[in-house]
Design a protein around this motif. Structure first.
Motif: not given
Length: 259
Positions: A55, A60-62, A129-132
């Motif tokens: 990852f 700000h992704r996590y 992971d906020r993206w996935s």
């Protein structure tokens, strides 16, 4: 070391710090999607761009899910403060299904996104992971190391070096020592011997492994404060002063207020 706090599969039971064996030092690949959960329902993907990383480190992704009253969650919260990550890594405190139903539902969704038809327990601390929408890791030692891979945490920015490479093995060994002799000790004799050794060590060092504040200090401070009995440290003046001194540090003080 016990790494997780478990919630029931139906998000219906109260959460607590679960007991488990000390964490292994070797890296273990995360279970592939659709595979059966590994021992202890452990997920161990990593943040990073090297061979162990899966990852990409990005601000700000996590998101972190922490558990109220959990020593592992307290260690992570302190680390966020020490590394200046409170604004770039979202943390959500779980206080039980009845207290934080939306957060528990979001964490379950993350586990289900990681494993198809996941029906195991929810565990926290958990790094997501906020993206996935997937869980990156629920293995506390890996999470603590990987937080230092996020932007802004590199050497030379004035932040403490919590995991200096030359002392990585010493930090891991020290954590195992604390696990066995303070956290998981079944008798007062072993605990007293460990406290005596730690008190003597502080006679020549300002911090746990030298004069610099490192991850070992987070481990030691949380282990000492988690003993839960104020009179336990009364014969150990250096340890008592150490706990009080670090307790005034903003990162430690703020973490206790949050977790």
């Amino acid at each position: 070391m016990p790494e997780t706090v478990s919630l029931s599969p139906t998000v219906a039971a109260s959460h607590h710090c679960a007991s488990a064996s000390p964490a292994a030092g070797a890296l273990v690949a995360a279970t592939p999607r659709g595979a059966a959960p590994s021992r202890g329902h452990r997920i161990r993907s990593r943040i990073g761009v090297g061979p162990a990383g899966g990852f990409y480190p990005a601000p700000h992704r996590y998101q972190l899910y922490l558990s109220e009253g959990c020593p592992r969650s307290l260690r992570i919260s302190i680390t966020l403060g020490l590394l200046g990550l409170r604004d770039s890594v979202t943390s959500t405190l779980l206080t039980g299904p009845s207290g934080t139903p939306d957060a528990c539902a979001a964490l379950r969704a993350a586990y289900e996104a990681t494993w198809h038809h996941y029906d195991g327990p929810l565990t926290a601390p958990a790094l997501c992971d906020r993206w996935s929408g997937r869980v990156v890791s629920n293995h506390t030692p890996d999470i603590l190391r990987d937080l230092g891979e996020l932007p802004g945490c590199r050497d030379g920015n004035g932040l403490p070096r919590l995991h200096p490479p030359l002392l990585a093995a010493d930090i891991d060994t020290f954590r195992v020592f604390l696990d066995r002799n303070l956290i998981m000790a079944t008798g007062s004799t072993a605990r007293s011997a460990a406290l005596d050794a730690l008190d003597r060590q502080l006679a020549s060092h300002k911090h746990a492994l030298g004069d610099e504040l490192m991850a070992a200090d987070v481990d030691l401070w949380v282990a000492l404060t988690s003993l839960g009995m104020e009179d336990v440290l009364s014969p150990y003046g250096r340890l008592r002063d150490y706990v009080r001194r670090l307790g005034t540090h903003p990162a430690f003080h703020e973490a206790v207020r949050r977790v």
